[in-house]
Design an enzyme around this catalytic site. Structure first.
Site, PDB file in Angstrom:
ATOM      1  N   LEU A  92       0.557  -1.255   0.293  1.00 25.81           N
ATOM      2  CA  LEU A  92       0.182  -0.217   0.092  1.00 25.81           C
ATOM      3  C   LEU A  92       0.488   0.843   0.035  1.00 25.81           C
ATOM      4  CD1 LEU A  92      -2.843  -1.310   2.549  1.00 25.81           C
ATOM      5  CD2 LEU A  92      -2.523  -0.989   0.742  1.00 25.81           C
ATOM      6  N   GLU A 134       4.384  -7.123   6.413  1.00 27.20           N
ATOM      7  CA  GLU A 134       5.012  -6.007   7.559  1.00 27.20           C
ATOM      8  C   GLU A 134       5.942  -6.212   8.691  1.00 27.20           C
ATOM      9  OE1 GLU A 134       2.404  -4.661   7.002  1.00 27.20           O
ATOM     10  OE2 GLU A 134       1.039  -6.013   5.759  1.00 27.20           O
TER      11      GLU A 134
HETATM   12  O1  GNR Z   1      -2.057  -5.806   0.363  1.00 27.99           O
HETATM   13  C1  GNR Z   1      -1.042  -6.107   0.756  1.00 27.99           C
HETATM   14  N1  GNR Z   1      -0.967  -7.518  -0.293  1.00 27.99           N
HETATM   15  C2  GNR Z   1       0.381  -8.246  -0.271  1.00 27.99           C
HETATM   16  C3  GNR Z   1       0.837  -8.760  -1.305  1.00 27.99           C
HETATM   17  C4  GNR Z   1       1.853  -9.972  -1.416  1.00 27.99           C
HETATM   18  C5  GNR Z   1       2.598 -10.105  -0.002  1.00 27.99           C
HETATM   19  C6  GNR Z   1       2.117  -8.892   0.718  1.00 27.99           C
HETATM   20  C7  GNR Z   1       1.193  -7.739   0.852  1.00 27.99           C
HETATM   21  S1  GNR Z   1       1.208  -7.479   1.456  1.00 27.99           S
HETATM   22  C8  GNR Z   1      -0.030  -5.277   1.155  1.00 27.99           C
HETATM   23  C9  GNR Z   1       0.177  -4.277   2.217  1.00 27.99           C
HETATM   24  C10 GNR Z   1       0.835  -3.993   2.579  1.00 27.99           C
HETATM   25  O2  GNR Z   1       1.633  -3.051   2.044  1.00 27.99           O
HETATM   26  N2  GNR Z   1       1.123  -3.874   3.900  1.00 27.99           N
HETATM   27  O3  GNR Z   1       2.622  -3.579   4.593  1.00 27.99           O
HETATM   28 NI    NI Z   2       4.092  -2.812   2.837  1.00 26.24          NI
END
Ligand code: GNR
Ligand code: NI
Length: 176
Positions: A92, A134
């Site tokens: 994001l 994360e």
């Molecule tokens: O929404 C998210 N999808 C995702 C898809 C594959 C691997 C990791 C992610 S995390 C991401 C949301 C985000 O940015 N979390 O930090």
């Molecule tokens: Ni992320």
């Protein structure tokens, strides 16, 4: 309920290393709820506190199809990692880009829940990858750091340009 603003790469605040959460109290639970609301609204499967400019070791996730299995990880730790594989990741904080990253596809982790109670569980597939993604945020690390310098630079320039455009569009006296 509160919708929080998600920082975008290359915002330097995304490089902050988060500090351990001291106490899981009512104020932290309010932040957790605001992060969950923000994550669901943005259609993400996870959100780290770093992304909303709170530099504490806290993340939320929900990889369920029905979006009814919120997970809260306070002071998370990875206990073991297995089965390294490739998954296409997005973030994001790096909107519009999806790239392959290698990570463990099975992990065991420990964390505190929204009441401060410690739990351990296994995760596989998207949840395993999401927890690692994360936890990288909490270290000030982004998935683009695993890409080539060329790709990372291209992504950075495009997002900087988009950001400048948004600033120009919203400037006063630019109603044309
Ligand atoms: O929404 C998210 N999808 C995702 C898809 C594959 C691997 C990791 C992610 S995390 C991401 C949301 C985000 O940015 N979390 O930090
Ligand atoms: Ni992320």
């Amino acid at each position: 309920m509160t919708r929080l603003t998600i920082l975008e790469y290359p915002d330097p605040r995304l490089r902050t290393k988060a500090s351990p959460v001291g106490e899981v109290d009512a104020a932290l639970r309010e932040l957790i709820d605001a992060m969950l609301e923000t994550m669901y609204a943005a259609k993400g499967v996870g959100l780290a506190a770093t992304q909303v400019n709170v530099h504490q070791r806290l993340l939320v996730a929900d990889v369920s199809d029905a979006k009814n299995e919120p997970l809260v990880l306070v002071n998370p730790e990875i206990l073991s990692r297995e089965e390294i594989g490739t998954m296409q990741e997005g973030c994001l904080s790096v909107p519009g880009y999806y790239e392959d990253v290698n990570r463990a596809h099975r992990i065991r982790f420990a964390a505190l829940d929204r009441h401060g109670k410690r739990y351990e569980r296994e995760a596989e597939g998207l949840l395993a990858v999401c927890v690692q993604h994360e936890m990288d945020h909490l270290e000030g690390k982004l998935f683009v750091d695993y890409l080539s310098e060329l790709k990372r630079t291209r992504i950075r320039r495009k997002l900087e340009k988009d950001h400048r455009q948004r600033v120009t569009d919203s400037a006063p006296g630019r109603a044309l």
